[in-house]
Design a protein around this motif. Structure first.
Motif, PDB file in Angstrom:
ATOM      1  N   ASP A   1       0.850  -1.189   0.000  1.00 15.60           N
ATOM      2  CA  ASP A   1       0.000   0.000   0.000  1.00 15.60           C
ATOM      3  C   ASP A   1       0.886   1.239   0.000  1.00 15.60           C
ATOM      4  O   ASP A   1       2.027   1.210   0.494  1.00 15.60           O
ATOM      5  N   ALA A   2       0.331   2.333  -0.516  1.00 14.38           N
ATOM      6  CA  ALA A   2       1.089   3.584  -0.572  1.00 14.38           C
ATOM      7  C   ALA A   2       1.119   4.249   0.794  1.00 14.38           C
ATOM      8  O   ALA A   2       0.106   4.294   1.497  1.00 14.38           O
ATOM      9  N   ARG A   3       2.283   4.759   1.200  1.00 19.84           N
ATOM     10  CA  ARG A   3       2.403   5.451   2.474  1.00 19.84           C
ATOM     11  C   ARG A   3       2.537   6.953   2.230  1.00 19.84           C
ATOM     12  O   ARG A   3       3.053   7.393   1.190  1.00 19.84           O
ATOM     13  N   THR A   4       2.078   7.716   3.202  1.00 18.98           N
ATOM     14  CA  THR A   4       2.218   9.169   3.122  1.00 18.98           C
ATOM     15  C   THR A   4       3.478   9.660   3.822  1.00 18.98           C
ATOM     16  O   THR A   4       3.933  10.770   3.566  1.00 18.98           O
ATOM     17  N   ASP A   5       4.019   8.816   4.716  1.00 16.71           N
ATOM     18  CA  ASP A   5       5.227   9.206   5.443  1.00 16.71           C
ATOM     19  C   ASP A   5       5.892   7.951   5.967  1.00 16.71           C
ATOM     20  O   ASP A   5       5.288   6.873   6.028  1.00 16.71           O
ATOM     21  N   GLY A   6       7.139   8.055   6.353  1.00 13.73           N
ATOM     22  CA  GLY A   6       7.826   6.941   6.965  1.00 13.73           C
ATOM     23  C   GLY A   6       9.050   6.498   6.199  1.00 13.73           C
ATOM     24  O   GLY A   6       9.209   6.782   5.002  1.00 13.73           O
ATOM     25  N   ALA A   7       9.930   5.802   6.909  1.00  9.78           N
ATOM     26  CA  ALA A   7      11.168   5.306   6.324  1.00  9.78           C
ATOM     27  C   ALA A   7      11.428   3.882   6.810  1.00  9.78           C
ATOM     28  O   ALA A   7      11.046   3.509   7.923  1.00  9.78           O
ATOM     29  N   VAL A   8      12.068   3.086   5.951  1.00  8.61           N
ATOM     30  CA  VAL A   8      12.409   1.701   6.267  1.00  8.61           C
ATOM     31  C   VAL A   8      13.917   1.531   6.095  1.00  8.61           C
ATOM     32  O   VAL A   8      14.492   1.936   5.079  1.00  8.61           O
ATOM     33  N   PHE A   9      14.539   0.925   7.122  1.00  5.60           N
ATOM     34  CA  PHE A   9      15.967   0.647   7.080  1.00  5.60           C
ATOM     35  C   PHE A   9      16.161  -0.861   7.249  1.00  5.60           C
ATOM     36  O   PHE A   9      15.598  -1.467   8.171  1.00  5.60           O
ATOM     37  N   VAL A  10      16.938  -1.475   6.386  1.00  2.70           N
ATOM     38  CA  VAL A  10      17.289  -2.889   6.505  1.00  2.70           C
ATOM     39  C   VAL A  10      18.787  -2.974   6.766  1.00  2.70           C
ATOM     40  O   VAL A  10      19.596  -2.519   5.938  1.00  2.70           O
ATOM     41  N   ALA A  11      19.151  -3.519   7.946  1.00  2.00           N
ATOM     42  CA  ALA A  11      20.560  -3.603   8.368  1.00  2.00           C
ATOM     43  C   ALA A  11      21.236  -2.232   8.291  1.00  2.00           C
ATOM     44  O   ALA A  11      22.402  -2.114   7.901  1.00  2.00           O
ATOM     45  N   GLY A  12      20.464  -1.206   8.658  1.00  4.66           N
ATOM     46  CA  GLY A  12      21.006   0.140   8.707  1.00  4.66           C
ATOM     47  C   GLY A  12      20.983   0.902   7.409  1.00  4.66           C
ATOM     48  O   GLY A  12      21.291   2.103   7.375  1.00  4.66           O
ATOM     49  N   THR A  13      20.617   0.254   6.311  1.00 10.13           N
ATOM     50  CA  THR A  13      20.594   0.904   5.000  1.00 10.13           C
ATOM     51  C   THR A  13      19.191   1.412   4.689  1.00 10.13           C
ATOM     52  O   THR A  13      18.236   0.626   4.703  1.00 10.13           O
ATOM     53  N   PRO A  14      19.012   2.695   4.402  1.00  8.68           N
ATOM     54  CA  PRO A  14      17.681   3.203   4.057  1.00  8.68           C
ATOM     55  C   PRO A  14      17.228   2.668   2.704  1.00  8.68           C
ATOM     56  O   PRO A  14      18.018   2.600   1.750  1.00  8.68           O
ATOM     57  N   LEU A  15      15.955   2.276   2.634  1.00 10.76           N
ATOM     58  CA  LEU A  15      15.404   1.723   1.401  1.00 10.76           C
ATOM     59  C   LEU A  15      14.128   2.469   1.026  1.00 10.76           C
ATOM     60  O   LEU A  15      13.285   2.730   1.891  1.00 10.76           O
ATOM     61  N   ALA A  16      14.013   2.790  -0.229  1.00 10.37           N
ATOM     62  CA  ALA A  16      12.792   3.424  -0.734  1.00 10.37           C
ATOM     63  C   ALA A  16      11.885   2.325  -1.285  1.00 10.37           C
ATOM     64  O   ALA A  16      11.848   2.060  -2.497  1.00 10.37           O
ATOM     65  N   ILE A  17      11.152   1.638  -0.390  1.00 10.81           N
ATOM     66  CA  ILE A  17      10.303   0.514  -0.803  1.00 10.81           C
ATOM     67  C   ILE A  17       8.948   1.053  -1.230  1.00 10.81           C
ATOM     68  O   ILE A  17       8.170   1.551  -0.417  1.00 10.81           O
ATOM     69  N   ALA A  18       8.668   0.958  -2.517  1.00 14.14           N
ATOM     70  CA  ALA A  18       7.396   1.448  -3.057  1.00 14.14           C
ATOM     71  C   ALA A  18       6.563   0.333  -3.673  1.00 14.14           C
ATOM     72  O   ALA A  18       5.477   0.582  -4.188  1.00 14.14           O
ATOM     73  N   SER A  19       7.069  -0.906  -3.619  1.00 19.10           N
ATOM     74  CA  SER A  19       6.331  -2.032  -4.202  1.00 19.10           C
ATOM     75  C   SER A  19       6.772  -3.316  -3.520  1.00 19.10           C
ATOM     76  O   SER A  19       7.874  -3.396  -2.964  1.00 19.10           O
ATOM     77  N   PRO A  20       5.929  -4.343  -3.562  1.00 20.34           N
ATOM     78  CA  PRO A  20       6.333  -5.640  -3.000  1.00 20.34           C
ATOM     79  C   PRO A  20       7.594  -6.195  -3.646  1.00 20.34           C
ATOM     80  O   PRO A  20       8.398  -6.844  -2.976  1.00 20.34           O
ATOM     81  N   ARG A  21       7.785  -5.949  -4.946  1.00 20.80           N
ATOM     82  CA  ARG A  21       8.986  -6.452  -5.607  1.00 20.80           C
ATOM     83  C   ARG A  21      10.242  -5.887  -4.959  1.00 20.80           C
ATOM     84  O   ARG A  21      11.220  -6.600  -4.722  1.00 20.80           O
ATOM     85  N   GLN A  22      10.231  -4.596  -4.633  1.00 21.29           N
ATOM     86  CA  GLN A  22      11.393  -3.985  -3.995  1.00 21.29           C
ATOM     87  C   GLN A  22      11.610  -4.548  -2.592  1.00 21.29           C
ATOM     88  O   GLN A  22      12.743  -4.741  -2.158  1.00 21.29           O
ATOM     89  N   ALA A  23      10.510  -4.825  -1.873  1.00 18.32           N
ATOM     90  CA  ALA A  23      10.639  -5.418  -0.543  1.00 18.32           C
ATOM     91  C   ALA A  23      11.231  -6.813  -0.620  1.00 18.32           C
ATOM     92  O   ALA A  23      12.105  -7.191   0.172  1.00 18.32           O
TER      93      ALA A  23
END
Length: 406
Positions: free
Chosen positions: A329-351
């Motif tokens: 789902d689309a988010r209006t705010d927030g950030a995701v970090f995996v092992a300390g690396t910021p990721l711009a996850i905008a789709s399940p494929r990227q996740a």
């Protein structure tokens, strides 16, 4: 030997089946010697069940105890092994399929509802039994005919309402309306409160009590002790495909039920010990995740070697938060970090590419392709990255991956 109220005190296996002249004390449903064998598996072995009109009869047991198999035999979806006996209102019955079970007044509301979302409420109520006029489906007649049933159940939607616009609780009510409309005598409800909020559960319980008062026999499958305490007149317990026993209302205690279900005493049942766990570095960090509606800014950290629980009532936003993290789902705010690396996850494929997997709560609609094999489902998300030169499927690698996963 006539059936009488006194015979209720007999062991279940000694109660008479020939109850045609027994009067009001006769059971509405009596199942005896119900066995079911699948290749290499004995799912049920000489199971018995007796249900009376105007009672809520709970069916309990651990996962794999045989509850669903027994109900599928009752509904005509499965055929029992030879020697099984089924009596309804004292008359012997043999089901040739689900349609025959419906004709005998049996309806089953499964945990995964069996509605056609693209049709209206009235069309779903009459599904498989449509009214016709001059060779055409008479939608107006069906809508008019089920208005009284919906009003009786207190529905807040009309016969013309498309089912895909209804909530889960409302869709469940459509299934109940279908059973009531066609004068079901025996209604099976399989874990009906799983997707419901507290308020929706209270409404469902009020409706169950109403149907019980009107004389319907309700078989209620649940793992939740509080629901059994509140609703059940009697409880039958299965364990490992075998009949363990039936408890009357006055004998219902949680200790007795747990002992029957798991085969040991309750003492120490809830005693849990955890060894010392070494938590590793933070693997997933979520900060201020929000969709602007259901999920307000949420933050959490997940460490290596750790199980992190997301708790809350139905509607609290747990699923929505998980879908935001996964990019579904689309988010209006927030950030995701995996092992300390910021990721711009905008789709399940990227996740998925970042090593995040999501197991959906609705595996039937969102998690699996039911018309494809286990092999195809396992390899679906890695088929492209695993492909040979020219985009050809790597069938050898896929077979190996399937074998390892299984």
């Amino acid at each position: 030997m006539p059936w009488s109220e006194a015979s209720r005190t007999l062991p279940l296996s000694q109660r008479p089946l020939d109850a045609a002249a027994a009067g009001a004390g006769a059971p509405l449903l009596a199942l005896r010697n119900i066995s079911k064998t699948f290749p290499g598996v004995k799912a049920l072995s000489n199971v018995q069940l007796t249900v009376y009109a105007g009672e809520v009869h709970a069916l309990m047991g651990e996962n794999g105890a045989g509850k669903s198999t027994l109900m599928k035999i009752l509904s005509g979806a499965y055929t029992a092994d030879p020697g099984a006996e089924c009596h309804i209102a004292g008359e012997p019955v043999a089901f040739g399929g689900p349609a025959a079970a419906r004709e005998h007044g049996i309806a089953v509301i499964y945990q995964e509802l069996s509605l056609a979302p693209n049709l209206s409420v009235a069309e779903n109520i009459y599904l498989g039994r449509h009214l016709h006029r001059r060779g055409m489906v008479d939608r107006a007649a069906m809508a008019s005919a089920c208005e009284a049933t919906l009003a009786r159940l207190g529905a807040d939607f009309t016969p013309a309402t498309p089912v895909h616009t209804l909530s889960i609780a409302q869709r469940q009510l459509v299934e109940i309306a279908r059973a009531v409309h066609f004068e079901t005598r025996i209604l099976v409800m399989d874990e009906p409160t799983t997707p419901l909020s507290t308020r929706e559960t209270d409404r469902l319980f009020a409706l169950i009590r109403q149907l019980r008062a009107e004389g319907m026999a309700i078989i209620y499958i649940s793992h939740r002790m509080a629901e059994i305490d509140e609703l059940a007149d009697r409880v039958t317990v299965l364990r490992d495909g075998c009949f363990v026993g039936t408890l009357e209302r006055d004998d219902l205690t949680r200790a007795a039920l747990v002992k029957m279900m798991v085969g040991r005493d309750l003492s120490g049942f809830y005693t849990k010990t955890h060894g010392e766990t070494r938590r590793g570095e933070i693997m997933l960090s979520v900060r201020n995740m929000s969709d602007g509606r259901r999920v307000r800014p949420c933050s959490f950290d997940l460490r290596a070697g750790e199980v992190l629980g997301l708790a809350g009532l139905v509607g609290a936003g747990r699923t929505e938060l998980a879908r935001l993290v996964f990019g579904a789902d689309a988010r209006t705010d927030g950030a995701v970090f995996v092992a300390g690396t910021p990721l711009a996850i905008a789709s399940p494929r990227q996740a998925i590419d970042a090593g995040i997997a999501y197991l959906t709560e609705d595996r039937k609609l969102q998690g699996l392709f039911l018309d494809q094999s286990v092999h195809e489902n396992i390899n679906l998300i890695v088929a492209a990255r695993d492909a040979l030169r020219g985009g050809r499927l790597n069938r050898a690698s896929a077979r190996q991956r399937t074998a390892q996963a299984i």
